[in-house]
Design a protein around this motif. Structure first.
Motif, PDB file in Angstrom:
ATOM      1  N   GLU A  56       0.805  -1.212   0.000  1.00 14.94           N
ATOM      2  CA  GLU A  56       0.000   0.000   0.000  1.00 14.94           C
ATOM      3  C   GLU A  56       0.843   1.269   0.000  1.00 14.94           C
ATOM      4  O   GLU A  56       0.317   2.376   0.077  1.00 14.94           O
ATOM      5  CB  GLU A  56      -0.920   0.005   1.225  1.00 14.94           C
ATOM      6  N   HIS A 383       7.182   3.420  -2.560  1.00 17.75           N
ATOM      7  CA  HIS A 383       6.469   2.520  -3.454  1.00 17.75           C
ATOM      8  C   HIS A 383       7.180   1.175  -3.518  1.00 17.75           C
ATOM      9  O   HIS A 383       8.403   1.102  -3.415  1.00 17.75           O
ATOM     10  CB  HIS A 383       6.430   3.062  -4.898  1.00 17.75           C
ATOM     11  N   SER A 385       8.025  -1.288  -6.435  1.00 15.97           N
ATOM     12  CA  SER A 385       8.133  -0.955  -7.855  1.00 15.97           C
ATOM     13  C   SER A 385       8.686  -2.110  -8.680  1.00 15.97           C
ATOM     14  O   SER A 385       9.429  -2.957  -8.181  1.00 15.97           O
ATOM     15  CB  SER A 385       9.039   0.269  -8.033  1.00 15.97           C
ATOM     16  N   ARG A 419       5.781  -0.227 -13.054  1.00 13.06           N
ATOM     17  CA  ARG A 419       4.654  -0.447 -12.143  1.00 13.06           C
ATOM     18  C   ARG A 419       5.036   0.033 -10.748  1.00 13.06           C
ATOM     19  O   ARG A 419       6.137  -0.239 -10.265  1.00 13.06           O
ATOM     20  CB  ARG A 419       4.257  -1.917 -12.108  1.00 13.06           C
ATOM     21  N   ARG A 420       4.103   0.756 -10.112  1.00 10.09           N
ATOM     22  CA  ARG A 420       4.251   1.158  -8.719  1.00 10.09           C
ATOM     23  C   ARG A 420       3.001   0.708  -7.993  1.00 10.09           C
ATOM     24  O   ARG A 420       1.902   1.165  -8.308  1.00 10.09           O
ATOM     25  CB  ARG A 420       4.421   2.671  -8.593  1.00 10.09           C
ATOM     26  N   GLY A 421       3.173  -0.175  -6.996  1.00  9.72           N
ATOM     27  CA  GLY A 421       2.010  -0.752  -6.346  1.00  9.72           C
ATOM     28  C   GLY A 421       1.198  -1.501  -7.383  1.00  9.72           C
ATOM     29  O   GLY A 421       1.704  -2.357  -8.096  1.00  9.72           O
ATOM     30  N   GLY A 422      -0.061  -1.185  -7.520  1.00 11.76           N
ATOM     31  CA  GLY A 422      -0.899  -1.843  -8.522  1.00 11.76           C
ATOM     32  C   GLY A 422      -1.108  -1.014  -9.772  1.00 11.76           C
ATOM     33  O   GLY A 422      -1.939  -1.362 -10.613  1.00 11.76           O
ATOM     34  N   ARG A 423      -0.339   0.091  -9.926  1.00 10.15           N
ATOM     35  CA  ARG A 423      -0.553   0.995 -11.045  1.00 10.15           C
ATOM     36  C   ARG A 423       0.529   0.860 -12.097  1.00 10.15           C
ATOM     37  O   ARG A 423       1.724   0.770 -11.762  1.00 10.15           O
ATOM     38  CB  ARG A 423      -0.577   2.453 -10.574  1.00 10.15           C
ATOM     39  N   ALA A 424       0.120   0.867 -13.355  1.00 17.05           N
ATOM     40  CA  ALA A 424       1.083   0.913 -14.449  1.00 17.05           C
ATOM     41  C   ALA A 424       1.732   2.288 -14.489  1.00 17.05           C
ATOM     42  O   ALA A 424       1.087   3.310 -14.235  1.00 17.05           O
ATOM     43  CB  ALA A 424       0.402   0.600 -15.772  1.00 17.05           C
ATOM     44  N   GLU A 425       3.034   2.320 -14.787  1.00 16.03           N
ATOM     45  CA  GLU A 425       3.780   3.574 -14.835  1.00 16.03           C
ATOM     46  C   GLU A 425       4.715   3.554 -16.048  1.00 16.03           C
ATOM     47  O   GLU A 425       4.968   2.508 -16.651  1.00 16.03           O
ATOM     48  CB  GLU A 425       4.629   3.747 -13.566  1.00 16.03           C
TER      49      GLU A 425
END
Length: 470
Positions: A56, A383, A385, A419-425
């Motif tokens: 989280e 994060h 990552s 990716r950071r946590g559950g997000r695409a980056e």
């Protein structure tokens, strides 16, 4: 606040720092999990720059992250609600429930501890409501009589959790019986009643050599029995809270059948996340040396500048020690130089601190080995990552930093955070010289990725025939 849930719990205390509390707590988490219990670790307060990041994005002590992994559960900041990260001799950053809460020093120490205690209780109650059993870990010694008034991690926490306590002593350090008996002597009667047994840790040789010492100890130490003797275990890499453990790295034997790859890491005064190098220490044919003086550097195969909780202060220290010139000389003679997080920022041309987050506002020259410029701001990035390196390899790790580093003169990023946590980056990070002789990244945990670690060591001349199975 009402009493905590009636959840079984046990507290692991130590006679001093590095006695083995984290090891015993980790072992108990694994043992109980294997017996089918849902078990969680808990440490009310850590004081350490050895931190990690939850899924989280919350910051917590590395030891409790590993204990959660041993228990087979996802780490959560409720397992370590308060983390104190030393930034100077008399000031620490306060991380509460994974986020920056403020600062603690000698002036506000007692008042802030009183404010934090209800937060600790609430975190424990939440945790106890979700698990079958809790394994608590103390800090330092419960007999630090000058700190008892502000205690919220040792016997005060054991009393709140209704947890019997085991006291761990380190026999390898010497004086273990005096340490165990002396701790009991300094406790108040109601505190002694919480200690149900001793554990003697790091014993070398035949346990019969102890003779009747444990019987004598029980007689002298208020009737508390010794419940077990734990042997000295080599090649065991459980994250330590205290950087003092790094002093023992130099004495570890190197398993090698030929050339030894020599890796030097400056032992910065505010070194952080030092356990991320354990994977290198564990490799056969690799010697990792933590150095404080320029003359100790020599001509290694590689130098890694580690993370730091006080980047500018540690950069000033690096220069004062003459380590900056020693690093440049070694690089000129062929040593590869790498930087992780704060170490990466030090490698650049300039570091700017307009808000005075690292001390007084100002601009400071870096080591100039990478064409980068770092500006420290108020936002802290935390994060888990996933990064794709410049050669296409995917590696996992975590970020804990405040500085924003810009690349200059067309230098290429070391990789891209995808990716950071559950997000695409798609966030470029780090930098590397065209000849790969200097590189750096904000990503911690890089060397814990075996494919990267082995490829990097091979680039230094390490033979893969030496490697252990990952």
């Amino acid at each position: 606040m009402t009493a905590p849930p009636d959840t079984p719990a046990i507290m692991i205390l130590g006679t001093h720092s590095s006695a083995g509390k984290s090891l015993v707590a980790t072992a108990l988490c694994r043992i109980l999990a294997r017996r089918g219990y849902r078990v969680a670790p808990f440490k009310a307060q850590n004081m350490s720059n050895n931190a990690g990041v939850t899924s989280e994005g919350g910051e917590m002590g590395r030891a409790q992250i590993v204990q959660a992994e041993a228990a087979g559960v996802e780490p959560h900041t409720d397992m370590n609600p308060v983390l104190l990260k030393p930034e100077a001799d008399h000031r620490s950053q306060v991380i509460l429930h994974g986020r920056v809460h403020g600062y603690i020093d000698s002036k506000n120490w007692f008042d802030l501890k009183r404010q934090l205690w209800p937060e600790v209780q609430a975190a424990y109650r939440r945790l106890a409501g979700r698990f079958d059993v809790i394994v608590l870990e103390g800090a330092g010694s419960p007999a630090e009589i000058n700190l008892k008034a502000g205690d919220m991690v040792n016997l005060r926490m054991a009393r709140f959790a209704n947890a019997p306590a085991l006291l761990v002593g380190d026999i390898d350090r010497g004086g273990v019986f005096a340490a165990l008996a002396g701790t009991m002597l300094l406790l108040e009667p109601e505190e002694r009643s919480l200690i149900k047994g001793f554990l003697i840790n790091k014993f070398r040789g035949d346990v019969r050599l102890l003779g009747n010492a444990m019987d004598v100890l029980q007689e002298k130490a208020f009737g508390v029995p010794t419940l077990g003797v734990i042997p000295y275990i080599t090649d065991l890499y459980i994250p330590d809270e205290d950087a003092v453990s790094l002093d023992r790295v130099a004495n570890r034997p190197v398993d090698a059948d030929g050339q030894v790859i020599d890796v030097v890491i400056p032992y910065l005064p505010h070194i952080s996340n030092f356990d991320e190098f354990d994977a290198l220490v564990a490799e056969p044919g690799v010697r990792v040396r933590f150095v404080r003086r320029a003359e100790e550097v020599g001509q290694p195969h590689a130098i890694i500048l580690p993370g730091s909780k006080a980047v500018i202060a540690d950069l000033v220290w690096l220069r004062r020690q003459g380590l900056d010139e020693a690093i440049r000389r070694a690089h000129a003679r062929g040593a590869q130089v790498a930087g992780i997080c704060g170490g990466y920022q030090m490698l650049g041309r300039e570091l700017e601190d307009p808000l005075g987050r690292e001390g007084g506002p100002g601009r400071f020259p870096g080591l100039g080995l990478l064409p980068t410029r770092t500006v420290f701001g108020s936002e802290k990035h935390t994060h888990r990552s996933l990064m794709r390196l410049h050669d296409g390899l995917l590696v996992t790790g975590y970020e804990i930093h405040t500085g924003e580093t810009a690349l200059l003169d067309g230098v290429s990023p070391f990789g891209v955070i995808v990716r950071r946590g559950g997000r695409a980056e798609h966030a470029p990070d780090g930098a590397h010289a065209s000849d790969a002789s200097v590189w750096g990244t904000h990503l911690h945990g890089l060397f814990e990725n075996a494919p990267f670690r082995h490829a990097w060591l091979a680039s230094l001349g390490w033979r893969r025939s030496r490697q252990r199975s990952a």
